[in-house]
Design an enzyme around this catalytic site. Sequence first.
Site, PDB file in Angstrom:
ATOM      1  N   SER A 182      30.130  -4.095 -19.511  1.00 20.31           N
ATOM      2  CA  SER A 182      30.002  -5.478 -19.007  1.00 20.31           C
ATOM      3  C   SER A 182      29.216  -5.523 -17.693  1.00 20.31           C
ATOM      4  CB  SER A 182      31.372  -6.123 -18.834  1.00 20.31           C
ATOM      5  OG  SER A 182      32.247  -5.294 -18.109  1.00 20.31           O
TER       6      SER A 182
ATOM      7  N   HIS B 285      35.889  -1.435 -25.096  1.00 22.07           N
ATOM      8  CA  HIS B 285      35.824  -1.885 -23.693  1.00 22.07           C
ATOM      9  C   HIS B 285      36.978  -2.871 -23.451  1.00 22.07           C
ATOM     10  CE1 HIS B 285      34.045  -2.532 -19.850  1.00 22.07           C
ATOM     11  NE2 HIS B 285      33.183  -3.484 -20.145  1.00 22.07           N
TER      12      HIS B 285
ATOM     13  N   HIS C 111      38.459   7.589 -21.369  1.00 25.66           N
ATOM     14  CA  HIS C 111      37.518   6.879 -20.495  1.00 25.66           C
ATOM     15  C   HIS C 111      36.182   7.603 -20.520  1.00 25.66           C
ATOM     16  CE1 HIS C 111      35.888   4.765 -16.997  1.00 25.66           C
ATOM     17  NE2 HIS C 111      36.814   3.851 -17.264  1.00 25.66           N
TER      18      HIS C 111
ATOM     19  N   ARG D 243      43.806   2.371 -11.844  1.00 29.35           N
ATOM     20  CA  ARG D 243      44.228   0.992 -12.128  1.00 29.35           C
ATOM     21  C   ARG D 243      45.469   0.987 -13.013  1.00 29.35           C
ATOM     22  NH1 ARG D 243      38.671  -0.719 -14.678  1.00 29.35           N
ATOM     23  NH2 ARG D 243      39.179   1.265 -15.685  1.00 29.35           N
TER      24      ARG D 243
ATOM     25  N   ASP E 110      43.700  -0.545 -19.520  1.00 27.91           N
ATOM     26  CA  ASP E 110      44.155  -1.412 -20.611  1.00 27.91           C
ATOM     27  C   ASP E 110      45.493  -0.983 -21.202  1.00 27.91           C
ATOM     28  OD1 ASP E 110      41.820  -3.047 -20.503  1.00 27.91           O
ATOM     29  OD2 ASP E 110      40.723  -1.410 -21.450  1.00 27.91           O
TER      30      ASP E 110
HETATM   31  C1  COA Z   1      36.947   4.801 -23.648  1.00 24.34           C
HETATM   32  C2  COA Z   1      36.219   5.541 -24.774  1.00 24.34           C
HETATM   33  C3  COA Z   1      35.326   4.538 -25.510  1.00 24.34           C
HETATM   34  C4  COA Z   1      35.334   6.628 -24.142  1.00 24.34           C
HETATM   35  O1  COA Z   1      34.504   7.135 -25.168  1.00 24.34           O
HETATM   36  P1  COA Z   1      33.790   8.539 -25.011  1.00 24.34           P
HETATM   37  O2  COA Z   1      33.184   8.656 -23.645  1.00 24.34           O
HETATM   38  O3  COA Z   1      32.897   8.714 -26.188  1.00 24.34           O
HETATM   39  O4  COA Z   1      35.058   9.522 -25.088  1.00 24.34           O
HETATM   40  P2  COA Z   1      35.106  11.059 -25.457  1.00 24.34           P
HETATM   41  O5  COA Z   1      33.922  11.805 -24.946  1.00 24.34           O
HETATM   42  O6  COA Z   1      36.439  11.526 -25.032  1.00 24.34           O
HETATM   43  O7  COA Z   1      35.019  11.043 -27.063  1.00 24.34           O
HETATM   44  C5  COA Z   1      35.050  12.273 -27.793  1.00 24.34           C
HETATM   45  C6  COA Z   1      35.785  12.058 -29.093  1.00 24.34           C
HETATM   46  O8  COA Z   1      37.168  11.730 -28.815  1.00 24.34           O
HETATM   47  C7  COA Z   1      37.512  10.514 -29.469  1.00 24.34           C
HETATM   48  N1  COA Z   1      38.439   9.743 -28.637  1.00 24.34           N
HETATM   49  C8  COA Z   1      38.260   9.353 -27.353  1.00 24.34           C
HETATM   50  N2  COA Z   1      39.297   8.581 -26.959  1.00 24.34           N
HETATM   51  C9  COA Z   1      40.134   8.510 -28.014  1.00 24.34           C
HETATM   52  C10 COA Z   1      41.352   7.814 -28.221  1.00 24.34           C
HETATM   53  N3  COA Z   1      41.916   7.048 -27.281  1.00 24.34           N
HETATM   54  N4  COA Z   1      41.966   7.932 -29.419  1.00 24.34           N
HETATM   55  C11 COA Z   1      41.402   8.700 -30.393  1.00 24.34           C
HETATM   56  N5  COA Z   1      40.230   9.349 -30.260  1.00 24.34           N
HETATM   57  C12 COA Z   1      39.603   9.244 -29.082  1.00 24.34           C
HETATM   58  C13 COA Z   1      36.194   9.771 -29.607  1.00 24.34           C
HETATM   59  O9  COA Z   1      36.267   8.767 -30.602  1.00 24.34           O
HETATM   60  C14 COA Z   1      35.245  10.894 -29.928  1.00 24.34           C
HETATM   61  O10 COA Z   1      35.442  11.244 -31.301  1.00 24.34           O
HETATM   62  P3  COA Z   1      34.189  11.649 -32.254  1.00 24.34           P
HETATM   63  O11 COA Z   1      33.567  12.843 -31.600  1.00 24.34           O
HETATM   64  O12 COA Z   1      34.827  11.947 -33.574  1.00 24.34           O
HETATM   65  O13 COA Z   1      33.269  10.469 -32.270  1.00 24.34           O
HETATM   66  C15 COA Z   1      37.233   6.203 -25.727  1.00 24.34           C
HETATM   67  O14 COA Z   1      38.075   7.069 -24.999  1.00 24.34           O
HETATM   68  C16 COA Z   1      38.056   5.195 -26.514  1.00 24.34           C
HETATM   69  O15 COA Z   1      37.583   4.691 -27.530  1.00 24.34           O
HETATM   70  N6  COA Z   1      39.319   4.890 -26.053  1.00 24.34           N
HETATM   71  C17 COA Z   1      40.151   3.918 -26.719  1.00 24.34           C
HETATM   72  C18 COA Z   1      39.684   2.501 -26.430  1.00 24.34           C
HETATM   73  C19 COA Z   1      39.989   2.099 -24.990  1.00 24.34           C
HETATM   74  O16 COA Z   1      41.098   2.266 -24.510  1.00 24.34           O
HETATM   75  N7  COA Z   1      38.978   1.530 -24.330  1.00 24.34           N
HETATM   76  C20 COA Z   1      39.121   1.055 -22.948  1.00 24.34           C
HETATM   77  C21 COA Z   1      38.417   1.959 -21.999  1.00 24.34           C
HETATM   78  S1  COA Z   1      38.695   1.516 -20.304  1.00 24.34           S
END
Ligand code: COA
Length: 283
Positions: free
Chosen positions: A85, A115, A162, A171, A217
């Site tokens: 955002s 997000h 994250h 947070r 979140d």
């Molecule tokens: C925040 C987020 C998008 C960061 O993504 P990212 O930087 O790609 O995270 P990572 O490097 O840890 O991802 C590596 C792997 O772990 C997985 N992973 C990361 N967080 C995960 C979670 N909470 N649950 C399950 N799997 C998760 C990813 O999907 C990715 O899988 P893949 O290789 O099969 O595609 C991710 O952690 C997420 O989707 N979290 C849940 C949604 C959420 O809470 N969002 C708010 C963020 S403030």
Amino acid sequence: MSKTSVRNGLTEQNEDVMNLIAKLPRIAAYIFRRTYFHDEHIEPDKNLDWSANLAHMLGFKNDDVKRLMRLYTTIHADHEGGNVSAHTTHLVCSALSDAYQGFSAGVNGLAGPLHGLANQEVIRWINKLRDELGGGKPSKEQIEQYVRKTLDSGQLVPGFGHAVLRKTDPRYTAQREFADKYIEKDDIVQIVRDLKDIVPPILQETGKVTNPWPNVDAHSGSLLMHYGIIQYDFYTVLFGVSRSLGVLASLCWDRALGMPIERPKSVTTEWVKQFVQEEVGQN
Ligand SMILES: CC(C)(COP(=O)(O)OP(=O)(O)OC[C@H]1O[C@@H](n2cnc3c(N)ncnc32)[C@H](O)[C@@H]1OP(=O)(O)O)[C@@H](O)C(=O)NCCC(=O)NCCS
């Protein structure tokens, strides 16, 4: 002095930003009351601060909700410029689009489940967990089973992970401390506490999650629910109103510093072919 005929200099940007920040709580409250409270609206109270006025216009009079809203809006303002955002708002306005155009693009990014929508997804996910178990407070073993079931079905555990942080989101911690101080007993808040102990080791077991710790979140919805703001389809809107403080302030800096139009680097087809050949050669 602006180099174009468009209304886009620092003075205009400041004015748009101040207008937006002033009006967003009222617009959000208007939508909330229209959607959930029969179109019955509440006038702002000029003696209240920005966050308390938001609580007031939503229809929550007591001081506890105002205190929560002060914490909520502050921690959701922004924490770095690279998130979807904040970056989108900056990117759109780098083309000298105005603050309204940039912010609306930014909050569209916030609406994604990876997000800002994650705050709604957390409550939806916890509700489903409780429904499956017939309501009440599940045991730690039941929560663990549900987390594993979520992962086995190929879904994310919302509220964890994250893109940048590599420890528990500060947070999250701020909200946890708030809950410890002001909330004595609440099943959903307790589930959120339990999740912090249960989820990270399970995510670590997968061997791929870079940051297994809870993010902002994971906690926010449980606090809103506790104080009676149960319309969780509205939570990302509250996130968006709060985020305006950070991303719009940054727009003023962008103009003041004369930041240039932003554009990622492109590569040629030849570059892609060579890259693929090198990668294939290496594997
Ligand atoms: C925040 C987020 C998008 C960061 O993504 P990212 O930087 O790609 O995270 P990572 O490097 O840890 O991802 C590596 C792997 O772990 C997985 N992973 C990361 N967080 C995960 C979670 N909470 N649950 C399950 N799997 C998760 C990813 O999907 C990715 O899988 P893949 O290789 O099969 O595609 C991710 O952690 C997420 O989707 N979290 C849940 C949604 C959420 O809470 N969002 C708010 C963020 S403030």
